[in-house]
Scaffold this motif. Structure first.
Motif, mmCIF file in Angstrom:
data_model
loop_
_atom_site.group_PDB
_atom_site.id
_atom_site.type_symbol
_atom_site.label_atom_id
_atom_site.label_comp_id
_atom_site.label_asym_id
_atom_site.label_seq_id
_atom_site.Cartn_x
_atom_site.Cartn_y
_atom_site.Cartn_z
ATOM 1 N N SER A 102 -22.556 20.221 4.059
ATOM 2 C CA SER A 102 -23.199 19.258 3.182
ATOM 3 C C SER A 102 -24.222 18.550 4.054
ATOM 4 O O SER A 102 -23.862 17.759 4.925
ATOM 5 N N LEU A 103 -25.505 18.891 3.868
ATOM 6 C CA LEU A 103 -26.564 18.422 4.763
ATOM 7 C C LEU A 103 -27.519 17.467 4.066
ATOM 8 O O LEU A 103 -27.914 17.680 2.919
ATOM 9 N N PHE A 104 -27.905 16.446 4.803
ATOM 10 C CA PHE A 104 -28.979 15.547 4.425
ATOM 11 C C PHE A 104 -30.035 15.727 5.505
ATOM 12 O O PHE A 104 -29.780 15.479 6.673
ATOM 13 N N CYS A 105 -31.201 16.219 5.108
ATOM 14 C CA CYS A 105 -32.225 16.594 6.083
ATOM 15 C C CYS A 105 -33.434 15.669 5.927
ATOM 16 O O CYS A 105 -34.075 15.643 4.875
ATOM 17 N N THR A 106 -33.740 14.894 6.971
ATOM 18 C CA THR A 106 -34.863 13.961 6.906
ATOM 19 C C THR A 106 -36.206 14.650 7.107
ATOM 20 O O THR A 106 -37.238 14.094 6.767
ATOM 21 N N GLY A 107 -36.193 15.862 7.645
ATOM 22 C CA GLY A 107 -37.405 16.646 7.833
ATOM 23 C C GLY A 107 -37.362 17.889 6.964
ATOM 24 O O GLY A 107 -37.162 17.807 5.769
ATOM 25 N N ARG A 108 -37.476 19.046 7.587
ATOM 26 C CA ARG A 108 -37.490 20.319 6.860
ATOM 27 C C ARG A 108 -36.240 21.121 7.181
ATOM 28 O O ARG A 108 -35.821 21.201 8.320
ATOM 29 N N LEU A 109 -35.693 21.748 6.142
ATOM 30 C CA LEU A 109 -34.634 22.728 6.312
ATOM 31 C C LEU A 109 -35.228 24.083 5.994
ATOM 32 O O LEU A 109 -35.824 24.261 4.925
ATOM 33 N N THR A 110 -35.118 25.024 6.932
ATOM 34 C CA THR A 110 -35.675 26.361 6.760
ATOM 35 C C THR A 110 -34.560 27.384 6.841
ATOM 36 O O THR A 110 -33.817 27.417 7.824
ATOM 37 N N VAL A 111 -34.444 28.210 5.797
ATOM 38 C CA VAL A 111 -33.525 29.340 5.816
ATOM 39 C C VAL A 111 -34.390 30.578 6.026
ATOM 40 O O VAL A 111 -35.201 30.938 5.171
ATOM 41 N N CYS A 112 -34.248 31.202 7.197
ATOM 42 C CA CYS A 112 -35.086 32.337 7.586
ATOM 43 C C CYS A 112 -34.549 33.645 7.006
ATOM 44 O O CYS A 112 -33.379 33.742 6.633
ATOM 45 N N ALA A 113 -35.409 34.661 6.959
ATOM 46 C CA ALA A 113 -35.000 35.991 6.510
ATOM 47 C C ALA A 113 -33.777 36.420 7.310
ATOM 48 O O ALA A 113 -33.761 36.309 8.539
ATOM 49 N N GLY A 114 -32.730 36.867 6.618
ATOM 50 C CA GLY A 114 -31.486 37.266 7.279
ATOM 51 C C GLY A 114 -30.498 36.126 7.440
ATOM 52 O O GLY A 114 -29.333 36.342 7.745
ATOM 53 N N GLY A 115 -30.942 34.895 7.248
ATOM 54 C CA GLY A 115 -30.066 33.732 7.346
ATOM 55 C C GLY A 115 -29.402 33.437 6.013
ATOM 56 O O GLY A 115 -29.830 33.934 4.962
ATOM 57 N N TRP A 116 -28.349 32.627 6.038
ATOM 58 C CA TRP A 116 -27.640 32.258 4.811
ATOM 59 C C TRP A 116 -27.160 30.822 4.938
ATOM 60 O O TRP A 116 -26.628 30.419 5.971
ATOM 61 N N PHE A 117 -27.356 30.036 3.862
ATOM 62 C CA PHE A 117 -26.830 28.684 3.794
ATOM 63 C C PHE A 117 -25.996 28.546 2.539
ATOM 64 O O PHE A 117 -26.394 28.974 1.456
ATOM 65 N N GLY A 118 -24.830 27.880 2.675
ATOM 66 C CA GLY A 118 -23.984 27.564 1.538
ATOM 67 C C GLY A 118 -23.563 26.112 1.607
ATOM 68 O O GLY A 118 -23.233 25.620 2.678
ATOM 69 N N GLY A 119 -23.587 25.432 0.479
ATOM 70 C CA GLY A 119 -23.168 24.032 0.452
ATOM 71 C C GLY A 119 -24.139 23.171 -0.327
ATOM 72 O O GLY A 119 -24.661 23.590 -1.349
ATOM 73 N N GLU A 120 -24.373 21.964 0.184
ATOM 74 C CA GLU A 120 -25.291 21.021 -0.446
ATOM 75 C C GLU A 120 -26.437 20.697 0.501
ATOM 76 O O GLU A 120 -26.218 20.549 1.701
ATOM 77 N N ILE A 121 -27.629 20.569 -0.065
ATOM 78 C CA ILE A 121 -28.799 20.163 0.709
ATOM 79 C C ILE A 121 -29.466 19.009 -0.032
ATOM 80 O O ILE A 121 -29.783 19.126 -1.215
ATOM 81 N N HIS A 122 -29.689 17.911 0.667
ATOM 82 C CA HIS A 122 -30.437 16.766 0.152
ATOM 83 C C HIS A 122 -31.609 16.563 1.095
ATOM 84 O O HIS A 122 -31.411 16.467 2.304
ATOM 85 N N GLY A 123 -32.810 16.504 0.565
ATOM 86 C CA GLY A 123 -33.941 16.268 1.449
ATOM 87 C C GLY A 123 -35.269 16.428 0.753
ATOM 88 O O GLY A 123 -35.344 16.730 -0.435
ATOM 89 N N GLY A 124 -36.317 16.241 1.521
ATOM 90 C CA GLY A 124 -37.661 16.292 0.976
ATOM 91 C C GLY A 124 -38.347 17.632 1.124
ATOM 92 O O GLY A 124 -39.298 17.920 0.403
ATOM 93 N N HIS A 125 -37.866 18.487 2.053
ATOM 94 C CA HIS A 125 -38.587 19.732 2.336
ATOM 95 C C HIS A 125 -37.603 20.874 2.562
ATOM 96 O O HIS A 125 -36.705 20.766 3.391
ATOM 97 N N LEU A 126 -37.813 21.982 1.843
ATOM 98 C CA LEU A 126 -36.982 23.172 1.970
ATOM 99 C C LEU A 126 -37.877 24.391 1.984
ATOM 100 O O LEU A 126 -38.765 24.521 1.136
ATOM 101 N N ALA A 127 -37.654 25.285 2.940
ATOM 102 C CA ALA A 127 -38.366 26.563 2.980
ATOM 103 C C ALA A 127 -37.316 27.670 3.014
ATOM 104 O O ALA A 127 -36.397 27.634 3.831
#
Length: 186
Positions: A102-127
Motif C-alpha cells: 500500500s504505497l503513497f508516492c509523493t513523486g512518480r511511481l513507474t512500473v517497467c516492462a516485466g515488472g509487476w505491482f499489486g496493492g494500492e497506489i496513491h499519488g500524483g504520477h504513475l507510469a
C-alpha cells in the motif's frame, strides 16, 4: 569519501560516502552503520542503521529488515520480490521486479516492462510501460497528491498511539512493537 564502496564478503566497518555502497550477492554487512547517496543491495544487511539519501535498489537475494533502512526512493530490480506489510510513503518508486504494498508516492511511481505491482497506489504520477503488470486500487492525479499529504498526517498520528509499524517518507516512525517486512530473492 566520494568514490563509494563495494562489499564482497563480510563487513562490520562503518561506511560513509557521498557515492554509492554496493553489497554484492553473498556479501553481508553486520552490526554497523551505513550512510550513502545510493545503496545497491543484493546481499544481507543485519543489525545495522542504514541512511540512504537518494535511491535504495533491491536485487534478487537482498536480505534485510525494513526498519533498519531509511531511503526516500526505492527500486525493485528484475528477479526481486518485495512485500511491505504496512503502508509506506516514498518519493519515487521504480518497479522492475514484483512489489506488493500500500504505497503513497509523493513523486512518480513507474512500473517497467516485466515488472509487476499489486496493492494500492496513491499519488500524483504513475507510469506503466508496455509489458508491465498492475493489479489493485489506484488514486492518481491531483486528488492523489492531496491523499498523500493526508496519509502522511494520518500515519504519523497513528504511529503516536498505535503499536503498528508505520513508514513515512521512507523513514520509520518507531512503534511500541514493530513487525518486519520481507524481501525474497528469486
Amino acid at each position: 569519501d566520494l568514490a563509494g564502496y563495494t562489499v564482497i564478503g563480510e563487513c562490520r566497518d562503518e561506511l560513509k560516502t557521498l557515492g554509492s555502497i554496493r553489497i554484492k550477492p553473498g556479501a553481508s554487512v553486520l552490526s554497523t552503520r551505513l550512510v550513502a547517496t545510493d545503496l545497491d543491495l543484493a546481499g544481507k544487511v543485519a543489525d545495522c542503521s542504514v541512511e540512504v539519501f537518494n535511491r535504495l535498489t533491491l536485487s534478487a537475494g537482498a536480505d534485510f529488515i525494513r526498519k533498519e533502512i531509511h531511503a526516500p526512493d526505492w527500486q525493485v530490480d528484475a528477479g526481486a520480490e518485495l512485500t511491505l506489510k504496512h503502508p509506506a510513503v516514498f518519493r519515487e518508486v521504480v518497479i522492475r521486479g514484483r512489489f506488493k504494498a500500500s504505497l503513497f508516492c509523493t513523486g512518480r511511481l513507474t512500473v517497467c516492462a516485466g515488472g509487476w505491482f499489486g496493492g494500492e497506489i496513491h499519488g500524483g504520477h504513475l507510469a506503466v510501460e508496455d509489458g508491465a503488470g498492475l493489479a489493485g486500487s489506484l488514486w492518481i492525479g491531483p486528488e492523489g497528491e492531496v491523499e498523500v499529504r493526508k496519509a502522511q498526517d494520518l500515519l504519523a498520528d497513528l504511529a503516536g498511539r498505535s503499536d503498528e509499524h508505520v513508514i513515512v517518507n521512507g523513514y520509520e516512525i518507531p512503534p511500541a512493537q514493530a513487525e518486519t517486512d520481507t524481501q525474497q530473492g528469486g
